[in-house]
Design a protein around this motif. Structure first.
Motif, PDB file in Angstrom:
ATOM      1  N   LEU B 525       0.845  -1.201   0.000  1.00 50.13           N
ATOM      2  CA  LEU B 525       0.000   0.000   0.000  1.00 50.13           C
ATOM      3  C   LEU B 525       0.886   1.258   0.000  1.00 50.13           C
ATOM      4  O   LEU B 525       0.614   2.232  -0.707  1.00 50.13           O
ATOM      5  N   ASP B 526       2.012   1.243   0.742  1.00 48.99           N
ATOM      6  CA  ASP B 526       2.853   2.453   0.880  1.00 48.99           C
ATOM      7  C   ASP B 526       4.302   2.033   0.580  1.00 48.99           C
ATOM      8  O   ASP B 526       5.123   1.946   1.476  1.00 48.99           O
ATOM      9  N   PRO B 527       4.644   1.746  -0.719  1.00 48.13           N
ATOM     10  CA  PRO B 527       5.958   1.149  -1.047  1.00 48.13           C
ATOM     11  C   PRO B 527       7.132   2.022  -0.646  1.00 48.13           C
ATOM     12  O   PRO B 527       8.181   1.484  -0.259  1.00 48.13           O
ATOM     13  N   TRP B 528       7.006   3.349  -0.713  1.00 47.05           N
ATOM     14  CA  TRP B 528       8.191   4.191  -0.466  1.00 47.05           C
ATOM     15  C   TRP B 528       8.160   4.857   0.898  1.00 47.05           C
ATOM     16  O   TRP B 528       9.007   5.702   1.179  1.00 47.05           O
ATOM     17  N   ASP B 529       7.200   4.516   1.768  1.00 46.64           N
ATOM     18  CA  ASP B 529       7.042   5.212   3.055  1.00 46.64           C
ATOM     19  C   ASP B 529       6.899   6.711   2.787  1.00 46.64           C
ATOM     20  O   ASP B 529       7.717   7.541   3.219  1.00 46.64           O
ATOM     21  N   ALA B 530       5.861   7.032   2.045  1.00 48.56           N
ATOM     22  CA  ALA B 530       5.751   8.392   1.478  1.00 48.56           C
ATOM     23  C   ALA B 530       5.216   9.366   2.519  1.00 48.56           C
ATOM     24  O   ALA B 530       4.981   8.993   3.672  1.00 48.56           O
ATOM     25  N   ARG B 531       5.015  10.618   2.105  1.00 43.77           N
ATOM     26  CA  ARG B 531       4.721  11.669   3.086  1.00 43.77           C
ATOM     27  C   ARG B 531       3.423  12.413   2.769  1.00 43.77           C
ATOM     28  O   ARG B 531       2.863  13.064   3.652  1.00 43.77           O
ATOM     29  N   THR B 532       2.872  12.320   1.536  1.00 49.74           N
ATOM     30  CA  THR B 532       1.765  13.241   1.206  1.00 49.74           C
ATOM     31  C   THR B 532       0.437  12.484   1.133  1.00 49.74           C
ATOM     32  O   THR B 532       0.394  11.256   1.153  1.00 49.74           O
ATOM     33  N   LEU B 533      -0.619  13.248   0.937  1.00 51.97           N
ATOM     34  CA  LEU B 533      -1.999  12.773   1.132  1.00 51.97           C
ATOM     35  C   LEU B 533      -2.402  11.710   0.114  1.00 51.97           C
ATOM     36  O   LEU B 533      -3.208  10.841   0.410  1.00 51.97           O
ATOM     37  N   GLU B 534      -1.843  11.790  -1.143  1.00 48.18           N
ATOM     38  CA  GLU B 534      -2.370  10.856  -2.156  1.00 48.18           C
ATOM     39  C   GLU B 534      -2.032   9.407  -1.794  1.00 48.18           C
ATOM     40  O   GLU B 534      -2.655   8.475  -2.274  1.00 48.18           O
ATOM     41  N   TRP B 535      -1.086   9.227  -0.838  1.00 50.35           N
ATOM     42  CA  TRP B 535      -0.739   7.850  -0.475  1.00 50.35           C
ATOM     43  C   TRP B 535      -1.682   7.299   0.604  1.00 50.35           C
ATOM     44  O   TRP B 535      -1.517   6.179   1.060  1.00 50.35           O
ATOM     45  N   MET B 536      -2.681   8.155   1.007  1.00 53.19           N
ATOM     46  CA  MET B 536      -3.596   7.628   2.036  1.00 53.19           C
ATOM     47  C   MET B 536      -4.820   7.014   1.358  1.00 53.19           C
ATOM     48  O   MET B 536      -5.923   7.028   1.899  1.00 53.19           O
ATOM     49  N   THR B 537      -4.621   6.546   0.114  1.00 51.70           N
ATOM     50  CA  THR B 537      -5.760   5.902  -0.565  1.00 51.70           C
ATOM     51  C   THR B 537      -5.299   4.516  -1.005  1.00 51.70           C
ATOM     52  O   THR B 537      -4.124   4.187  -0.915  1.00 51.70           O
ATOM     53  N   THR B 538      -6.274   3.723  -1.518  1.00 51.00           N
ATOM     54  CA  THR B 538      -5.900   2.381  -2.023  1.00 51.00           C
ATOM     55  C   THR B 538      -5.091   2.553  -3.326  1.00 51.00           C
ATOM     56  O   THR B 538      -5.043   3.634  -3.898  1.00 51.00           O
ATOM     57  N   ASN B 539      -4.409   1.484  -3.749  1.00 48.63           N
ATOM     58  CA  ASN B 539      -3.691   1.517  -5.050  1.00 48.63           C
ATOM     59  C   ASN B 539      -4.477   0.703  -6.062  1.00 48.63           C
ATOM     60  O   ASN B 539      -4.572  -0.496  -5.880  1.00 48.63           O
ATOM     61  N   PRO B 540      -4.964   1.080  -7.147  1.00 47.64           N
ATOM     62  CA  PRO B 540      -5.251   2.493  -7.455  1.00 47.64           C
ATOM     63  C   PRO B 540      -6.411   3.019  -6.615  1.00 47.64           C
ATOM     64  O   PRO B 540      -7.206   2.210  -6.135  1.00 47.64           O
ATOM     65  N   PRO B 541      -6.541   4.298  -6.472  1.00 46.87           N
ATOM     66  CA  PRO B 541      -7.555   4.883  -5.578  1.00 46.87           C
ATOM     67  C   PRO B 541      -8.967   4.527  -6.060  1.00 46.87           C
ATOM     68  O   PRO B 541      -9.188   4.263  -7.253  1.00 46.87           O
ATOM     69  N   LYS B 542      -9.912   4.489  -5.126  1.00 48.57           N
ATOM     70  CA  LYS B 542     -11.317   4.191  -5.499  1.00 48.57           C
ATOM     71  C   LYS B 542     -11.827   5.345  -6.364  1.00 48.57           C
ATOM     72  O   LYS B 542     -11.186   6.389  -6.471  1.00 48.57           O
ATOM     73  N   ALA B 543     -12.974   5.118  -6.956  1.00 48.57           N
ATOM     74  CA  ALA B 543     -13.524   6.143  -7.874  1.00 48.57           C
ATOM     75  C   ALA B 543     -13.684   7.458  -7.133  1.00 48.57           C
ATOM     76  O   ALA B 543     -13.405   8.536  -7.666  1.00 48.57           O
ATOM     77  N   HIS B 544     -14.058   7.387  -5.839  1.00 47.05           N
ATOM     78  CA  HIS B 544     -14.294   8.668  -5.130  1.00 47.05           C
ATOM     79  C   HIS B 544     -13.084   9.003  -4.261  1.00 47.05           C
ATOM     80  O   HIS B 544     -13.204   9.768  -3.316  1.00 47.05           O
ATOM     81  N   ASN B 545     -11.930   8.460  -4.562  1.00 42.73           N
ATOM     82  CA  ASN B 545     -10.645   8.789  -3.905  1.00 42.73           C
ATOM     83  C   ASN B 545     -10.637   8.454  -2.424  1.00 42.73           C
ATOM     84  O   ASN B 545     -10.056   7.457  -2.014  1.00 42.73           O
ATOM     85  N   PHE B 546     -11.280   9.286  -1.592  1.00 36.39           N
ATOM     86  CA  PHE B 546     -11.178   9.064  -0.135  1.00 36.39           C
ATOM     87  C   PHE B 546     -12.544   8.614   0.377  1.00 36.39           C
ATOM     88  O   PHE B 546     -13.566   9.230   0.044  1.00 36.39           O
ATOM     89  N   ASP B 547     -12.550   7.575   1.234  1.00 32.22           N
ATOM     90  CA  ASP B 547     -13.821   7.206   1.858  1.00 32.22           C
ATOM     91  C   ASP B 547     -14.248   8.337   2.769  1.00 32.22           C
ATOM     92  O   ASP B 547     -15.361   8.851   2.681  1.00 32.22           O
ATOM     93  N   SER B 548     -13.346   8.787   3.649  1.00 29.71           N
ATOM     94  CA  SER B 548     -13.664  10.030   4.394  1.00 29.71           C
ATOM     95  C   SER B 548     -12.416  10.892   4.284  1.00 29.71           C
ATOM     96  O   SER B 548     -11.299  10.448   4.597  1.00 29.71           O
ATOM     97  N   VAL B 549     -12.594  12.098   3.810  1.00 31.18           N
ATOM     98  CA  VAL B 549     -11.426  12.927   3.504  1.00 31.18           C
ATOM     99  C   VAL B 549     -10.738  13.326   4.809  1.00 31.18           C
ATOM    100  O   VAL B 549     -11.387  13.885   5.703  1.00 31.18           O
ATOM    101  N   PRO B 550      -9.450  12.985   4.982  1.00 28.37           N
ATOM    102  CA  PRO B 550      -8.734  13.260   6.249  1.00 28.37           C
ATOM    103  C   PRO B 550      -8.594  14.756   6.500  1.00 28.37           C
ATOM    104  O   PRO B 550      -8.491  15.545   5.550  1.00 28.37           O
TER     105      PRO B 550
END
Lengths: 383, 672, 270, 406
Positions: B525-550
């Motif tokens: 889910l987080d291959p590079w131990d990343a830092r920004t928001l787009e990595w808080m979604t599934t790979n690839p992201p769902k159609a609506h991106n975030f289930d609940s926007v953080p």
């Protein structure tokens, strides 16, 4: 499921496309290719409409269901499009005989009538329920009808408006224009502040105004415009060789006195107080009595009038054979070949753009002169 | 014009009628709801699908531009080359530049921007989804229109900047330049609509807590680029209209016989031209500013400085355009002024290089392929930037402008800058977009071959340029080559060899893609131990991106949620408190229920398809232009009458959440 | 060929952002909706960017008290039932403002081309010989009046008075049509007086500039007429007052551009 | 996997640095004799540019090296060796501002001399001699207007391809163009200036020593942009006077009955419509004035009065001299260069091959718009020399005639 009609049209489209490609590749020639490809496009449009409307026709496919479907039961309503198509056809034919613009008008009416007719025929039998059919037809046709009708309406209003304005005199134009605008505003305010005005009355006033405008437009168009004569320009002076007039001609009245072309000037031709005419070119500082101009090279020169009175700069290029109105040369009749600027008033400046084709050795001496100041002369050398 | 297949009230008389299923053509106008198959791609308004389509189209034109480059290098491999005739050579280098700038770099920036901007600011889609779709399709049709010149009498042959009066009808009789001008108008519409879309998305649709100074740097750079686009595209639109009116309707804007000044075109073009080159390179700066911190395990050094220097580059970029015209005689004072402003713009670029280096300083550097490409950008771009400074000095620019030295400069800055940045972006975000990591071994080969090819191709161009070889020469001859180490023929041959090495590295990249999709396991889910928001979604992201926007509390929110700093005083000890999977589960736990995404729609494609028809009509036959214009009006009205989110009543089949329904309501009969 | 404005030229699609939350416009904004709260989040002091030194932990502490009383983002609304946006300005309006920004550059380019070429009329008639200042000033006044009626239309739209909105929109469209009619007349008169499109640099840059502006006014008239049609058939998607306001923005922009063009082209002596 | 990768970056840094090093610093070394080498000034103007630019290159190279060295060191020193996650520092403003101000100061240091040099190079007040240059599609016309400078010109001299100037004098080139934008550039004497149609642009030119200085059109101008060259020939003032006298000498008709006389007739019938030869008279003694505007779109064709005093033709792209004779002239020492150049093109030194090929089919040798279908937009006018379908005999005669145009 495609009906024979659609097969015919689809086949014709394919044929036209192939013909266009073959013709384009083998024979070449733009007209033929465009003709054939336009035909292909037209046929493709027809095929598309047909596939869409004709094949949707319940009766053509599913004979068994058709018998029972109420849709088949509805009798086709009356329609005005057959007459429309006929009028279009007539206009087309008459146009060939009389004015060609009628042909175009005829084609447009014919096209519009056929499209509307097809849509109406299809929508009537789309389903059993009349209101649903109407809403279906509306959904399908309105996005095209409204803009086209709106555009035609706007076009008619603007065209008739401009014909009226052209018909009225120079002073009458603004006055009529202002009154019409004021009238519209007045009606707006009256209707806005008197909510009791019935929409019928408003519609009535609007239609009367519209009809009046269109009638006025047609009358003005038939009457023809007020005589608008082209202005005489410095180009005309040069062509007729009357550049030497010192006083003001029609081409000079309020000619602009500033030159925006500072960037691309070959030289400034300066007429000083004492009547000396000098050319100072870029890179050759200090006034020079002569100016070297490259041959066949469009050049811009600026005339700076630092003398007291209004003066005009004339480039005298010797003589050239005279030419009558329809452009063929009259033998052994020579006319002075001149270019001149408009009259420049005190320290105004004018731009002169010219090209010299003959070298000065053969075409006779060339020079800049100023009518009315005989000492002023700058010789033009063309290698 | 969405025809609603509404169930008709049962007014039918007689026995219950057998269901009549009229042909699907009746329904052909129904609003598309398919979630799979080609319809889901053609009619999509989802910013992720559009981003992927932008990426694929841009890569295609990258290959097309690359082939054109190879042909140019073949012609110049040896003296008196005979591979291409003069006319074809002129078309080749014009279309090489146009494809690379307008059809590869700008859409690739749009691809990254469209895909990741909403994810990074915590939005579910862009502000105007249908305009986004229209943007992509008008870009694609505009790109095809520009290249249509090849098949219809020769492509444009006036250089990518198309100086007047050489672009006039007398000097370029074929329709190539008309196709070029109108094609770029259409892609210009695409860029303008994209710009408005992304600016509103960034400014208006940030999640709670995401203040401007907490946005990732990539978002900042894309925002600056969109503002540059917003104000640059209209200027070239004016220039292209004047050129089209001159070529098609006989106006005299650039013909000197009528007293025109050819420098008007140069001014109009370069006022667009210079912001354009920052439009090309800033997205890659954004990508590198995302990749370097992740693989250095350190936040970006001097975040506000990097952001403000990006904005400064964007702002000062408007004041330097005439450094392209030092030799065209605009007078010593303006040359001096533009020389100064060009030097001034080197300072913010310097800040970026310094900050990237200091980000890596003291980090924990992991050299994945994405990191290598990012470091590659920093090095190669520095070479390009420094060679740029040498000809910001106007007098020495009169020796260097329009020679291969300038070709070397902008290739180092564009290939070394933009392209390496895009490749870094590919390798970094591939797991996010496609769910699989690109092969690291092949990736390393791809990187190293590209670096060698890049330096071998564009390095020698510095030498050849300073030896006095002008640009755009279809042939170089022995008599002007000179002997010794610096003779022109040898280094031209070296550059040609280098070009083929670059081609091999691009081939390796394509092989890597194919190989990954055939064999690679799904990525963590987080291959590079990343830092920004787009990595808080599934790979690839769902159609609506975030289930609940953080809700965002700090810059690099994702990193702060994964690591807690438990050290006291000034010694620090970062302890891992949450894994990406846990954060995702937490998100899915309190998901928003009633999410209605914008529905696919026909009208963007129809409107975009009408534009080339108008263009074709303007060139060949004005009647076709009228047909095209009527389709444009029809599409605009249809679009305006269609709600952005299809109302529930719109759906004849159950709403997409409940699974796609394909069965049509019967006509004239009750619903079965 | 319509100029290069994005489909925004037509009635800007009343795009509702796909923000979470029920799309049906029907439901009235919930009483406790405090859009002001949405703004407070933005006013978090610049400290949002942690100064060097304070660790992530300390910085997050002082934020948390801010966030507790924020209602869940889902039911966030702004006043007109549209979706809450970070800047409070609705997406459509911001989109229109940005579009008008880029249009300024377009007209800027055309005006500078005209100013460069205004003195170069070669053999054709010059600017002062051909312009009919009284007529053009009347037509400019008409366009100014249409801006007034546009303002009335927008105010009646905000008051949800549908009858007057439609009335004033029609009046604005009519005044616009009068202006365009005046321009068509002016162009025909110039053509008759010997100034065609290709006569001289001055004429081609004049016709291009005023032609572009005329095209924009015509597009505006079509937008106005379409809006009247859509309002009367209840087909306006999204918030009606906002759509009228957007068309108003476009119309005022076109009007202001004409004021600039009128002064530069007609009034300042060549 | 971590171990294997870590060696990678250091090699990467070295490769990048080496190539950069090669690219930037080695350039400073002078090349032998690439004719258009921008680092070998031979005139006062080019020298001023060289004085300004070599140390800007040096600074750029130095800054580049510093950056590459830092990156190389960082990528080795801070590579991932399993150390704990580093401190999450966000930046040190003081260091930032320092590293911003430093480059700004360097640039200010570069800017001041730039402005000085720029203003000197655009001065036209100290002109001692004016030469007009006009570019058109694909050759350069050079004409010397009547003036006091350069020893005084009573009537204009028109030549093409090679501009002859006296050494040591401040020549001002006033250039324009007849069709599209070209660019006049003699790298060893001064920077380039675009020749924009409708505008007059000035370039300062000064040669210190006698010799041939090569240049080339450097603004894209269509099909044969690559074949549009020019040369500046610098002669001592004395040699310049002899050259000038020879140019102004009047026309000597070829001997009766000789091959050249037949050539003259062929020239009159085929070539005189475009090419002007001063003093050429037709059968009944009327001097022939060339009318190139009837056949050529740009409205001009090279003046061939003294063709063989020049040693190049067709846009200075092909040589009238055989390779050996050419090298004698090009590599002549400054002292005896004047004599070598003024010798002109002797019969045995004539490069028959190129000239014959050119006369046989000009558009094939140099891409120009010559095929009739494509001439629609220029309503039938050629852009460049058309295909004349001359027979071999006619070509021999013309060559003989041209040889006499000394």
């Amino acid at each position: 499921m495609t009906t024979t009609g659609s097969k015919l049209l689809i086949g014709a489209t394919v044929m036209a496309v192939v013909a266009a490609v073959v013709y384009g590749v083998i024979v070449g020639g733009a007209l033929g290719t465009i003709g054939l490809s336009s035909a292909a496009m037209g046929l493709a449009l027809l095929a598309g409409v047909n596939v869409y409307t004709r094949d949707a026709d319940v009766s053509s496919m599913d004979t068994q269901a058709v018998m029972a479907a109420p849709a088949a039961a509805a009798a086709p309503g009356n329609s005005m499009w057959p007459i429309g198509a006929a009028v279009g056809g007539v206009l087309l034919v008459v146009g060939f005989v009389t004015y060609p613009v009628m042909v175009v008008f005829g084609v447009v009416v014919l096209l519009a009538a056929t499209v509307e007719w097809t849509v109406q025929a299809w929508s009537e039998r789309a389903s059993g329920d009349a209101t649903f059919n109407a809403s279906l037809r509306g959904r399908m046709a309105h996005p095209l009808e409204f803009p086209v009708l709106g555009a035609i309406g706007l076009g008619v209003v603007i065209y008739s408006f401009s014909r009226i304005m052209l018909f009225l005199s120079q002073a009458g134009g603004p006055a009529a224009f202002a009154t019409i605008a004021a009238l519209i505003l007045l009606v707006g305010f009256v209707v806005a502040f008197r909510p009791t005005v019935r929409s019928g009355a408003v519609a009535g006033v609007a239609t009367i105004a519209l009809v009046g405008l269109v009638a006025g437009g047609v009358a003005a168009a038939l009457e023809g415009e007020r005589e608008l004569h082209p202005h005489e320009t410095t180009g005309d002076l040069g062509r007729e060789g009357q550049c030497d007039t010192g006083e003001e001609t029609e081409a000079d009245e309020n000619a602009s006195q500033t030159v925006g072309a500072k960037a691309n000037l070959l030289a400034d031709i300066v007429l000083h107080e004492d009547g000396r005419l000098e050319a100072d070119a870029l890179g050759l500082p200090g006034g020079a009595g002569q100016l070297v101009v490259a041959r066949n090279n469009p050049t811009n020169v600026r005339f700076v009038n630092a003398s007291g009175e209004e003066r005009r700069l004339v480039l005298d290029l010797g003589t050239r054979p005279a030419v009558d109105e329809n452009g063929d040369v009259i033998e052994d009749e020579e006319v002075p070949d001149q270019r001149c600027t408009a009259l420049a008033n005190e320290d105004g400046n004018q731009l002169l753009n010219f090209t010299v084709t003959e070298p000065s050795a053969s075409g006779g001496p060339y020079a800049f002169v100023v009518p009315g100041v005989d000492g002023a002369r700058v010789e033009v050398v063309v290698p | 014009m969405a025809i609603i297949e509404r169930p008709v009230p049962a007014t039918s008389v007689g026995p219950a009628l057998p269901t009549v299923t009229p042909s699907s053509s009746l329904g052909v106008f129904r609003r598309p709801v398919a979630a799979t198959g080609w319809r889901s791609w053609v009619f999509t308004v989802d910013h992720k699908r559009l981003g992927i389509m932008y990426g694929v189209a841009a890569t295609f034109f990258f290959v097309v531009g690359g082939i054109e480059a190879l042909l140019i290098r073949l012609q110049l491999a040896g003296p008196d080359g005979t591979v291409l005739s003069a006319d074809v050579y002129n078309q080749m280098f014009t279309m090489h530049a146009t494809s690379m700038v307008f059809l590869f770099a700008m859409p690739m920036a749009a691809a990254f921007g469209n895909y990741f901007l909403p994810l990074q600011v915590g939005a579910r889609d862009v502000a105007f989804p249908r305009i986004n779709a229209f943007g992509f399709w008008s870009f694609l049709f505009g790109a095809m229109f520009v290249n249509a010149g090849w098949f219809l009498g020769g492509a444009a042959d006036g250089g990518w900047f198309m100086y007047a009066p050489n672009s006039g009808v007398a000097y370029s009789p074929s329709h190539g330049i008309d196709f070029w001008a109108i094609g770029l108008q259409i892609t210009g519409i695409a860029s303008l609509s994209g710009a408005i879309n992304l600016i509103v998305t960034v400014l208006n649709m940030r999640t709670r807590g995401m203040s401007l100074m907490r946005m990732p740097v990539f978002t900042w750079m894309i925002l600056v680029v969109q503002f540059l686009l917003l104000f640059a595209i209209p200027v070239i639109t004016v220039a292209l209209f004047l050129l089209t009116f001159q070529r098609v309707f006989g106006a005299t804007f650039f013909s000197v016989e009528a007293g025109a000044d050819p420098l008007l075109w140069q001014h109009l073009f370069w006022i667009f031209g210079h912001p354009e080159v920052y439009i090309l390179v800033l997205p890659s700066f954004g990508i590198v500013s995302e990749v370097l911190p992740v693989f250095s395990k350190k936040p970006l050094f001097g975040y506000p400085f990097v952001v403000f220097s990006g904005a400064a580059i964007g702002f000062v970029g408007w004041g330097v355009w005439a450094h392209h015209m030092f030799a065209s005689g605009i007078g010593p004072i303006s040359v001096a002024v533009f020389s100064m402003s060009t030097m001034a713009i080197a300072v913010p670029t310097g800040i970026k290089i310094v900050n990237w280096t200091l980000t890596m300083w003291g980090g924990k550097l992991r050299f994945t392929t994405a990191m290598l490409f990012a470091m590659g950008l920093v090095v190669e771009f520095t070479i390009g930037g420094l060679s740029g400074v040498t000809h910001s000095v106007a007098p020495s620019d009169t020796q260097q402008t329009d020679t291969y030295y300038i070709v070397a400069h902008f290739h180092y800055v564009l290939f070394g800058g933009a392209v390496l940045g895009f490749f870094a972006g590919f390798y970094y975000w591939w797991p996010k977009v496609f769910g699989k990591c690109l092969g690291e071994r092949l990736g390393k080969w791809n990187f190293w071959v590209m670096i060698v090819g890049l330096n071998l191709t564009f390095g020698p161009m510095h030498i050849v340029g300073l030896q006095g070889q002008p640009r755009r020469m279809y042939v170089h001859t022995e008599s002007r080559a000179g002997e010794g180490f610096f003779n022109i023929t040898f280094w031209n041959f070296a550059a040609s060899v280098g070009a083929f090495i670059i081609a091999i590295s691009v081939l390796l990249f394509l092989i890597n893609i194919w190989h990954t999709h055939r064999t690679a396991p799904p990525a963590p889910l987080d291959p590079w131990d990343a830092r920004t928001l787009e990595w808080m979604t599934t790979n690839p992201p769902k159609a609506h991106n975030f289930d609940s926007v953080p809700t965002v509390h700090a810059l690099d929110e994702f990193f702060h949620r994964k690591y807690e700093d438990v050290g006291e005083g000034d010694e620090h000890d970062l302890r891992r408190v949450a894994t990406a999977e846990e954060l995702l589960a937490e998100q899915e736990a309190n998901a928003d229920h009633h999410i209605h995404l914008p529905s696919p729609s026909y009208w963007p494609v129809v409107l975009a398809f009408a534009l080339p028809i108008v263009g074709f009509g303007v060139i060949y036959n004005h009647l076709i232009a009228v047909v095209g214009a009527s389709i444009v009006v029809l599409a605009m009205f249809g679009w305006a009458l269609e709600p952005s989110v299809a109302l529930d009543t719109d759906y004849d089949p159950p709403a997409p959440d409940d699974g796609p329904g394909t069965e049509l309501a019967t006509v004239g009969g009750g619903r079965p | 060929m319509s100029d290069a404005d994005a489909p925004h030229g037509a009635t800007p699609p009343a795009e509702k952002t796909p923000e979470h939350g029920a799309p049906d416009e029907g439901n009235a904004p919930t009483p406790d909706d405090a859009s002001a709260v949405a703004e407070k989040v933005d006013e978090i002091p610049m400290g949002g960017v942690p100064e060097p030194g304070p660790t992530g932990e300390a910085q997050r502490a002082d934020d948390s008290n801010l966030l507790t009383e924020l209602p869940d983002h889902a039911e966030h609304r702004d006043l007109h039932g549209g979706h809450a946006t970070t800047t409070g300005l609705s997406n459509n309006k911001m989109g229109m403002w940005l579009f008008l920004g880029s249009e300024c550059l377009l007209f800027g380019g055309l005006i500078s081309t005209y100013m460069l070429y205004r003195g170069r009329q070669a053999d054709g008639p010059g600017p002062d010989q051909i312009y009919d200042i009284p007529f053009t000033s009347v037509s400019s006044f008409v366009l100014l009046m249409s801006s007034l009626t546009m303002v009335l239309a927008v105010s009646s739209a905000t008051r949800n008075d549908e009858r007057n909105t439609k009335l004033w929109l029609t009046i604005t469209a009519l005044l616009g049509a009068t202006f365009v009619g005046g321009q068509v007349y002016e162009f025909t008169a110039f053509y008759r007086e010997g100034m065609g499109f290709t006569t001289s640099l001055f004429s081609s840059s004049f016709f291009t500039l005023t032609g572009f502006h005329g095209a924009h006014v015509t597009i505006g008239i079509i937008m106005l007429m379409a809006l009247v049609g859509m309002i009367s058939r209840q087909r306006v998607v999204g918030d009606k007052a906002e759509v009228v306001e957007l068309v108003g923005l476009y119309w005022h922009f076109v009007d202001i551009v004409w004021i600039v063009i009128f002064t530069l082209v007609y009034l300042i002596p060549a | 996997m971590v171990r294997e990768m870590s060696a990678g970056p250091s090699r990467r840094r070295l490769a990048g640095a080496l190539t950069a090093l090669g690219g930037v610093t080695l350039l400073a070394a002078c090349a032998e004799d690439a004719p258009q080498d921008t680092w070998q000034p031979a005139g006062e103007n080019a020298q001023r540019i060289q004085d300004l630019q070599w140390w800007v290159f040096a600074i750029a190279g130095a800054v580049g090296l510093i950056v590459f060295a830092t990156i190389a060191w960082v990528s080795v020193r801070y590579r991932d060796r399993g150390q704990p996650i580093p401190r999450q520092t966000h930046g040190r403003p003081a260091l930032e501002i320092g590293l911003t101000v430093l480059p700004a100061l360097i640039l200010v240091g570069v800017a001041i001399p730039t402005i000085g040099t720029l203003m000197d190079l655009s001065r036209t007040s100290d002109t001692e001699c004016v030469v007009n240059v006009t570019g058109q599609q694909w050759w350069w016309e050079v004409d010397y207007p009547p003036q006091e400078g350069c020893g005084g010109f009573s009537e204009p001299i028109v030549t093409s391809g090679q501009m002859v100037i006296p050494t040591g004098t401040k020549v001002l080139v006033r250039g324009t163009s007849r069709d599209v934008i070209h660019s006049w550039w003699i790298p060893r004497l001064n920077g380039k200036r675009d020749m924009v149609p409708g505008r007059v642009q000035t370039v300062r030119l000064q040669a210190d020593r006698p010799g041939i200085y090569a240049g080339q059109c450097t603004e894209f101008c269509g099909l044969s942009h690559a074949n549009m060259r020019m040369e500046v020939v610098a002669l001592d003032p004395a040699d310049f006077e002899t050259w000038k006298a020879n140019q102004l000498a009047d026309y000597t008709a070829p001997m009766e009955g000789s091959l050249a006389a037949a050539g003259e007739q062929v020239f009159i019938s085929q070539c005189a419509t475009c090419h002007q030869v001063d003093g050429l008279v037709n059968a009944d003694g009327v001097p022939i004035i060339a009318q190139p505007q009837e056949r050529v779109f740009a409205g001009a064709a090279p003046n061939l009065t003294n063709l063989t005093t020049r040693n190049t033709f067709a846009g200075a792209t092909w040589d009238l001299l055989t390779p050996t004779c050419r090298d004698d002239v090009w590599n002549a020492s400054p002292e005896e260069f004047g004599a070598a150049y003024l010798a002109g093109v002797s019969a045995d030194c004539l490069n028959e091959v190129d000239l014959r090929e050119w006369l046989r089919n000009a558009p094939a040798k140099k891409p120009m718009y010559a095929d009739p279908e494509q001439l629609g937009p220029t309503d039938g006018l050629n852009r460049g020399m058309p295909y004349l379908a001359l027979s071999e005999a006619q070509i021999d005669q013309i060559i003989a005639y041209l040889l006499e145009r000394q």
